[in-house]
Design a protein around this motif. Structure first.
Motif, PDB file in Angstrom:
ATOM      1  N   GLN A   1     -14.036   8.581   2.644  1.00 28.85           N
ATOM      2  CA  GLN A   1     -14.287   9.247   1.375  1.00 28.85           C
ATOM      3  C   GLN A   1     -14.419  10.755   1.609  1.00 28.85           C
ATOM      4  O   GLN A   1     -15.118  11.203   2.516  1.00 28.85           O
ATOM      5  N   GLY A   2     -13.723  11.513   0.794  1.00 28.29           N
ATOM      6  CA  GLY A   2     -13.767  12.968   0.927  1.00 28.29           C
ATOM      7  C   GLY A   2     -12.772  13.522   1.927  1.00 28.29           C
ATOM      8  O   GLY A   2     -12.685  14.735   2.110  1.00 28.29           O
ATOM      9  N   PHE A   3     -11.996  12.643   2.599  1.00 21.46           N
ATOM     10  CA  PHE A   3     -11.002  13.115   3.560  1.00 21.46           C
ATOM     11  C   PHE A   3      -9.693  13.502   2.890  1.00 21.46           C
ATOM     12  O   PHE A   3      -8.819  14.070   3.531  1.00 21.46           O
ATOM     13  N   ASP A   4      -9.519  13.162   1.623  1.00 18.74           N
ATOM     14  CA  ASP A   4      -8.232  13.394   0.978  1.00 18.74           C
ATOM     15  C   ASP A   4      -7.877  14.881   0.884  1.00 18.74           C
ATOM     16  O   ASP A   4      -6.732  15.259   1.116  1.00 18.74           O
ATOM     17  N   GLU A   5      -8.864  15.726   0.590  1.00 14.30           N
ATOM     18  CA  GLU A   5      -8.574  17.169   0.491  1.00 14.30           C
ATOM     19  C   GLU A   5      -8.176  17.761   1.851  1.00 14.30           C
ATOM     20  O   GLU A   5      -7.173  18.460   1.946  1.00 14.30           O
TER      21      GLU A   5
ATOM     22  N   VAL B   1       0.823  -1.211   0.000  1.00 18.60           N
ATOM     23  CA  VAL B   1       0.000   0.000   0.000  1.00 18.60           C
ATOM     24  C   VAL B   1       0.858   1.262   0.000  1.00 18.60           C
ATOM     25  O   VAL B   1       0.674   2.153  -0.830  1.00 18.60           O
ATOM     26  N   LEU B   2       1.803   1.340   0.936  1.00 18.16           N
ATOM     27  CA  LEU B   2       2.572   2.575   1.095  1.00 18.16           C
ATOM     28  C   LEU B   2       3.427   2.865  -0.134  1.00 18.16           C
ATOM     29  O   LEU B   2       3.397   3.976  -0.668  1.00 18.16           O
ATOM     30  N   GLU B   3       4.154   1.865  -0.607  1.00 18.82           N
ATOM     31  CA  GLU B   3       5.015   2.093  -1.772  1.00 18.82           C
ATOM     32  C   GLU B   3       4.191   2.478  -2.998  1.00 18.82           C
ATOM     33  O   GLU B   3       4.599   3.324  -3.787  1.00 18.82           O
ATOM     34  N   GLY B   4       3.019   1.842  -3.140  1.00 19.54           N
ATOM     35  CA  GLY B   4       2.149   2.192  -4.271  1.00 19.54           C
ATOM     36  C   GLY B   4       1.679   3.624  -4.199  1.00 19.54           C
ATOM     37  O   GLY B   4       1.682   4.350  -5.205  1.00 19.54           O
ATOM     38  N   ALA B   5       1.278   4.061  -3.015  1.00 16.31           N
ATOM     39  CA  ALA B   5       0.793   5.431  -2.842  1.00 16.31           C
ATOM     40  C   ALA B   5       1.914   6.440  -3.049  1.00 16.31           C
ATOM     41  O   ALA B   5       1.710   7.497  -3.657  1.00 16.31           O
ATOM     42  N   LEU B   6       3.110   6.119  -2.561  1.00 17.89           N
ATOM     43  CA  LEU B   6       4.212   7.068  -2.637  1.00 17.89           C
ATOM     44  C   LEU B   6       4.811   7.166  -4.036  1.00 17.89           C
ATOM     45  O   LEU B   6       5.618   8.049  -4.305  1.00 17.89           O
ATOM     46  N   ALA B   7       4.392   6.280  -4.916  1.00 22.16           N
ATOM     47  CA  ALA B   7       4.833   6.377  -6.310  1.00 22.16           C
ATOM     48  C   ALA B   7       3.971   7.381  -7.084  1.00 22.16           C
ATOM     49  O   ALA B   7       4.284   7.719  -8.219  1.00 22.16           O
TER      50      ALA B   7
ATOM     51  N   THR C   1      -2.884  12.451  -5.429  1.00 23.16           N
ATOM     52  CA  THR C   1      -3.273  11.073  -5.767  1.00 23.16           C
ATOM     53  C   THR C   1      -2.760  10.093  -4.715  1.00 23.16           C
ATOM     54  O   THR C   1      -3.452   9.147  -4.339  1.00 23.16           O
ATOM     55  N   GLY C   2      -1.552  10.331  -4.230  1.00 20.25           N
ATOM     56  CA  GLY C   2      -0.977   9.472  -3.196  1.00 20.25           C
ATOM     57  C   GLY C   2      -1.775   9.501  -1.907  1.00 20.25           C
ATOM     58  O   GLY C   2      -2.008   8.467  -1.285  1.00 20.25           O
ATOM     59  N   VAL C   3      -2.221  10.703  -1.506  1.00 22.48           N
ATOM     60  CA  VAL C   3      -3.044  10.834  -0.294  1.00 22.48           C
ATOM     61  C   VAL C   3      -4.343  10.062  -0.466  1.00 22.48           C
ATOM     62  O   VAL C   3      -4.781   9.327   0.423  1.00 22.48           O
ATOM     63  N   LYS C   4      -4.962  10.201  -1.629  1.00 22.78           N
ATOM     64  CA  LYS C   4      -6.226   9.501  -1.904  1.00 22.78           C
ATOM     65  C   LYS C   4      -6.018   7.989  -1.840  1.00 22.78           C
ATOM     66  O   LYS C   4      -6.837   7.256  -1.293  1.00 22.78           O
ATOM     67  N   GLN C   5      -4.888   7.516  -2.358  1.00 20.09           N
ATOM     68  CA  GLN C   5      -4.601   6.080  -2.349  1.00 20.09           C
ATOM     69  C   GLN C   5      -4.349   5.583  -0.927  1.00 20.09           C
ATOM     70  O   GLN C   5      -4.782   4.487  -0.567  1.00 20.09           O
ATOM     71  N   LEU C   6      -3.669   6.370  -0.103  1.00 24.72           N
ATOM     72  CA  LEU C   6      -3.453   5.992   1.297  1.00 24.72           C
ATOM     73  C   LEU C   6      -4.777   5.848   2.032  1.00 24.72           C
ATOM     74  O   LEU C   6      -5.001   4.883   2.766  1.00 24.72           O
ATOM     75  N   LEU C   7      -5.671   6.796   1.828  1.00 23.97           N
ATOM     76  CA  LEU C   7      -6.981   6.736   2.469  1.00 23.97           C
ATOM     77  C   LEU C   7      -7.796   5.557   1.948  1.00 23.97           C
ATOM     78  O   LEU C   7      -8.537   4.919   2.691  1.00 23.97           O
TER      79      LEU C   7
END
Length: 199
Positions: A173-177, A73-79, A84-90
């Motif tokens: 959902q919606g927490f990324d912003e 999860v982390l490596e995928g998000a940080l790529a 977009t990375g924040v959204k993927q982490l959430l």
């Protein structure tokens, strides 16, 4: 690698997979040897052949899950670029599926780490590595004070995991912003601006 070594590895993985699901379903303290063996479709003797105790099995399963989170999860998000990375982490904070452990597992692991030194000692370097990776990513996104911000970001995700256990209706959902603003990640990350400028 010999067939017996491969078989032993598969057996250990089956036991750890079963343990992780049972932690999610019943909580760390309720998991028994018999429950794990039954869920894995194996005899209890095999559990004791591979692990000294059910606690050792739970610790190893927990460390494996934490490592999976970091490498998957982390490596995928940080790529990804910042937003977009924040959204993927959430997006990783989801109910249990075959692909991702749920919030309950991680809350149980965090609590168990306060009681079991071996678990705490195994998680500590992992968490330091995760924070360092996140800090490097934040730095590439132009975030000020990336080390402290990485700590805040991961602590916020830990808090959301615990909140989901208390209130299962909570959706991220919606927490990324708000999370992007909290960490100071620009709407368009530094890498995205560099790519746009160079093309």
């Amino acid at each position: 690698m010999s067939r017996s070594i491969q078989q032993g590895r598969k057996t250990r993985e089956r036991l750890m997979d079963a343990a992780a699901v049972l932690i999610a379903e019943h909580g760390w303290g309720a998991v028994t040897t018999e429950m794990v063996a039954e869920r894995a479709g194996l005899c209890t003797a095999l559990l004791y052949y591979h692990f000294p105790s059910v606690t050792d099995l739970l610790i190893d399963a927990s460390l494996r899950l934490a490592q999976y989170f970091g490498t998957g999860v982390l490596e995928g998000a940080l790529a990804q670029p910042g937003p977009t990375g924040v959204k993927q982490l959430l997006g990783a904070l989801t109910p249990y599926s075959a692909a991702l452990p749920d919030s309950r597992v991680f809350s149980e692991i965090l609590l168990a780490a306060t009681r079991y030194e071996r678990l705490r000692e195994g998680l500590s370097p992992m968490l330091r590595g995760f924070r360092a990776a996140v800090a490097t990513w934040l730095h590439s996104e132009g975030v000020a004070d990336p080390e402290a911000t990485a700590t805040v970001l991961l602590a916020t995700l830990d808090g959301l995991i615990l909140d989901q256990v208390i209130d299962p209706t909570l959706s991220t959902q919606g927490f990324d912003e708000p999370l992007r603003r909290l960490t100071g990640i620009p709407q368009i990350g530094a890498r995205a601006r560099q790519t746009a400028t160079s093309s």
